[in-house]
Design a protein around this motif. Structure first.
Motif, PDB file in Angstrom:
ATOM      1  N   SER A 201      29.830   7.011 -13.303  1.00 29.98           N
ATOM      2  CA  SER A 201      30.220   8.116 -12.439  1.00 29.98           C
ATOM      3  C   SER A 201      29.053   9.086 -12.328  1.00 29.98           C
ATOM      4  CB  SER A 201      31.429   8.849 -13.028  1.00 29.98           C
ATOM      5  OG  SER A 201      31.062   9.461 -14.264  1.00 29.98           O
ATOM      6  N   PHE A 202      29.133  10.019 -11.363  1.00 29.54           N
ATOM      7  CA  PHE A 202      28.073  11.015 -11.243  1.00 29.54           C
ATOM      8  C   PHE A 202      27.892  11.756 -12.561  1.00 29.54           C
ATOM      9  CE2 PHE A 202      28.039  10.580  -6.621  1.00 29.54           C
ATOM     10  CZ  PHE A 202      26.715  10.845  -6.338  1.00 29.54           C
ATOM     11  N   GLU A 203      29.004  12.173 -13.168  1.00 30.13           N
ATOM     12  CA  GLU A 203      28.893  12.950 -14.407  1.00 30.13           C
ATOM     13  C   GLU A 203      28.235  12.139 -15.512  1.00 30.13           C
ATOM     14  OE1 GLU A 203      31.724  15.275 -17.655  1.00 30.13           O
ATOM     15  OE2 GLU A 203      32.423  14.983 -15.605  1.00 30.13           O
ATOM     16  N   ARG A 204      28.632  10.882 -15.668  1.00 35.47           N
ATOM     17  CA  ARG A 204      28.048  10.062 -16.726  1.00 35.47           C
ATOM     18  C   ARG A 204      26.585   9.731 -16.434  1.00 35.47           C
ATOM     19  NH1 ARG A 204      31.580   8.532 -20.511  1.00 35.47           N
ATOM     20  NH2 ARG A 204      33.799   8.511 -20.010  1.00 35.47           N
ATOM     21  N   SER A 205      26.255   9.592 -15.150  1.00 30.21           N
ATOM     22  CA  SER A 205      24.860   9.285 -14.829  1.00 30.21           C
ATOM     23  C   SER A 205      23.952  10.477 -15.101  1.00 30.21           C
ATOM     24  CB  SER A 205      24.731   8.831 -13.371  1.00 30.21           C
ATOM     25  OG  SER A 205      25.009   9.873 -12.464  1.00 30.21           O
ATOM     26  N   TYR A 206      24.458  11.706 -14.939  1.00 31.98           N
ATOM     27  CA  TYR A 206      23.659  12.879 -15.306  1.00 31.98           C
ATOM     28  C   TYR A 206      23.307  12.816 -16.793  1.00 31.98           C
ATOM     29  CZ  TYR A 206      23.944  15.686 -11.019  1.00 31.98           C
ATOM     30  OH  TYR A 206      23.778  16.177  -9.742  1.00 31.98           O
ATOM     31  N   ALA A 207      24.312  12.584 -17.629  1.00 35.90           N
ATOM     32  CA  ALA A 207      24.062  12.520 -19.071  1.00 35.90           C
ATOM     33  C   ALA A 207      23.127  11.366 -19.409  1.00 35.90           C
ATOM     34  CB  ALA A 207      25.390  12.362 -19.812  1.00 35.90           C
ATOM     35  N   PHE A 208      23.308  10.239 -18.746  1.00 37.81           N
ATOM     36  CA  PHE A 208      22.506   9.041 -19.003  1.00 37.81           C
ATOM     37  C   PHE A 208      21.039   9.276 -18.655  1.00 37.81           C
ATOM     38  CE2 PHE A 208      21.048   4.798 -17.428  1.00 37.81           C
ATOM     39  CZ  PHE A 208      21.144   4.101 -18.631  1.00 37.81           C
ATOM     40  N   LEU A 209      20.777   9.886 -17.495  1.00 37.67           N
ATOM     41  CA  LEU A 209      19.397  10.092 -17.050  1.00 37.67           C
ATOM     42  C   LEU A 209      18.738  11.291 -17.722  1.00 37.67           C
ATOM     43  CD1 LEU A 209      19.811   9.292 -13.241  1.00 37.67           C
ATOM     44  CD2 LEU A 209      18.864   7.818 -15.039  1.00 37.67           C
ATOM     45  N   ASP A 210      19.529  12.184 -18.315  1.00 38.77           N
ATOM     46  CA  ASP A 210      18.968  13.326 -19.041  1.00 38.77           C
ATOM     47  C   ASP A 210      18.725  13.030 -20.519  1.00 38.77           C
ATOM     48  OD1 ASP A 210      18.837  15.102 -16.915  1.00 38.77           O
ATOM     49  OD2 ASP A 210      20.821  15.961 -17.276  1.00 38.77           O
ATOM     50  N   ASP A 211      19.188  11.888 -20.992  1.00 37.01           N
ATOM     51  CA  ASP A 211      19.153  11.620 -22.433  1.00 37.01           C
ATOM     52  C   ASP A 211      17.733  11.648 -22.994  1.00 37.01           C
ATOM     53  OD1 ASP A 211      20.705  10.823 -24.843  1.00 37.01           O
ATOM     54  OD2 ASP A 211      19.431   9.048 -24.730  1.00 37.01           O
ATOM     55  N   TRP A 212      16.759  11.118 -22.233  1.00 33.06           N
ATOM     56  CA  TRP A 212      15.398  11.059 -22.756  1.00 33.06           C
ATOM     57  C   TRP A 212      14.813  12.448 -22.969  1.00 33.06           C
ATOM     58  CZ3 TRP A 212      10.933  13.084 -20.684  1.00 33.06           C
ATOM     59  CH2 TRP A 212      11.010  13.545 -19.364  1.00 33.06           C
ATOM     60  N   VAL A 213      15.126  13.379 -22.035  1.00 32.49           N
ATOM     61  CA  VAL A 213      14.521  14.704 -22.159  1.00 32.49           C
ATOM     62  C   VAL A 213      15.169  15.495 -23.288  1.00 32.49           C
ATOM     63  CG1 VAL A 213      15.923  16.140 -20.588  1.00 32.49           C
ATOM     64  CG2 VAL A 213      13.446  16.498 -20.726  1.00 32.49           C
ATOM     65  N   LEU A 214      16.418  15.180 -23.628  1.00 32.36           N
ATOM     66  CA  LEU A 214      17.020  15.800 -24.813  1.00 32.36           C
ATOM     67  C   LEU A 214      16.249  15.373 -26.065  1.00 32.36           C
ATOM     68  CD1 LEU A 214      20.862  15.464 -24.114  1.00 32.36           C
ATOM     69  CD2 LEU A 214      19.310  17.325 -23.503  1.00 32.36           C
ATOM     70  N   GLY A 215      15.842  14.109 -26.095  1.00 37.02           N
ATOM     71  CA  GLY A 215      15.026  13.639 -27.210  1.00 37.02           C
ATOM     72  C   GLY A 215      13.680  14.322 -27.250  1.00 37.02           C
TER      73      GLY A 215
END
Length: 349
Positions: A201-215
């Motif tokens: 979903s849009f919401e899950r894809s935001y979290a998925f694509l932002d995961d690297w920058v959180l690291g």
């Protein structure tokens, strides 16, 4: 065939499948998740056997949910995560590891050109003439970037914008307005094929694509988290906002702007809606700075960007790249026909 899906902030789900006559003939789910009772794993495997190999994530999710009785507990994963792993095993979705990413970090561009480069490079990814790309922006002028569906008059004070020499442009993605000062923000675009977020979903894809920058932020000592729908925040407050556009060509454009050290007083003179948002946070003092990346990392902006790029390289296969002549020519055309025109900027008056 094997597929894997790492749940953002959760566990890894893996699946081994066999297919016969267009249907799943064997399914074996595994991973480092937690599931009680143990027998539920066999129930999930069994429910998926016989499903059409063309089943959507929604259909696969539904059949998994159908065998989860009230006493089943799933920790670190979801029925949707199982469905995505199945789709990846069948070749309908891709993983980060399936791609080599270009990292593009070039000189300063005008605000309109940045909008145009996003679209031109996303078109190229969709057409298969460009690899998935992380592009770091350098700004040639201060700007306000409004979302595709925002009202120009409601968001921007034209007198404040003129007084501070602010260029107003409209992007192709939704979301809210961004106040930009060269050297005081960090902006990047991540442009990927739709297969990478297939089934999300849009919401899950935001979290998925932002995961690297959180690291990347964690390596800088900033404990940031994803805040639905499109924010990144730390305990000290919001750090960044993201926006996303899924193009019909088969590309996904995901761009993020982070506050490094912004003049809040100036921002409030330019953004109308910002006055209400900032007043809700009690930000009324003179010369207030919005500086989460500078104050929390203690690093120069250029060093933060290099740390981001190095972290991205450590996680994924990358090569250094550049905007091609064809992409730049297409972007220049888009500036003339679209992003540099008042008709586009004021398309929602």
């Amino acid at each position: 065939m094997r597929g894997e899906y790492k749940v953002p902030g959760g566990k890894l789900v893996a699946v081994d499948v066999e297919e016969a006559d267009g249907r799943l003939s064997s399914v074996a789910i595994s991973g480092d998740f937690f599931l009680e009772p143990d027998a539920a794993l066999e129930d999930i495997d069994g429910a998926l056997v016989g499903m059409a190999a063309t089943s959507t994530v929604a259909q696969l999710t539904q059949v998994v949910e159908s065998v989860l009785h009230e006493g089943v507990t799933m920790v670190g994963f979801t029925p949707e995560a199982v469905a995505i792993a199945v789709r990846r095993a069948l070749g309908h979705a891709t993983r980060w590891e399936d791609h080599t990413f270009e990292i593009v970090h070039e000189g300063a561009e005008s605000p309109a050109m940045h909008m145009a480069l996003d679209e031109a490079m996303a078109e190229a990814v969709g057409a298969g003439t460009r690899a998935p790309t992380l592009r770091i922006w350098e700004w040639g002028a201060p700007a306000v970037v409004i979302g595709s569906f925002q009202s120009l008059r409601n968001e921007v004070d034209p007198e404040g914008a003129e007084r501070h020499g602010i260029t107003v442009v409209r992007r192709i993605s939704g979301g809210g307005a961004m106040f930009i000062e060269p050297g005081n923000t960090i902006t990047y675009s991540l442009t990927v094929p739709a297969s990478l977020v297939e089934g999300l979903s849009f919401e899950r894809s935001y979290a998925f694509l932002d995961d690297w920058v959180l690291g990347a932020l964690s390596e800088l000592g900033i404990q940031a988290t994803y805040v639905p729908l499109n924010d990144i925040a730390s305990p000290a407050g919001k750090i960044a906002g993201a926006a996303q556009k899924r193009l019909a060509s088969g590309a996904v454009l995901h761009h993020v702007t982070m506050a490094y050290d912004i003049d809040a007083d100036k921002m409030l003179e330019v953004l109308r809606i910002g006055r209400e948002k900032m007043s809700d946070k009690g930000t009324k003092s003179a010369n207030k700075r919005v500086d989460p990346l500078r104050s929390q990392s203690g690093m120069a902006r250029a060093d933060v960007i290099e740390a981001f790029k190095n972290h991205f390289r450590s996680r994924y296969a990358t090569v250094d790249g550049a905007v091609t002549d064809a992409e730049r020519a297409r972007a220049a055309e888009l500036v003339d026909l679209k992003f540099g025109t008042q008709e586009w900027t004021a398309r929602v008056p």
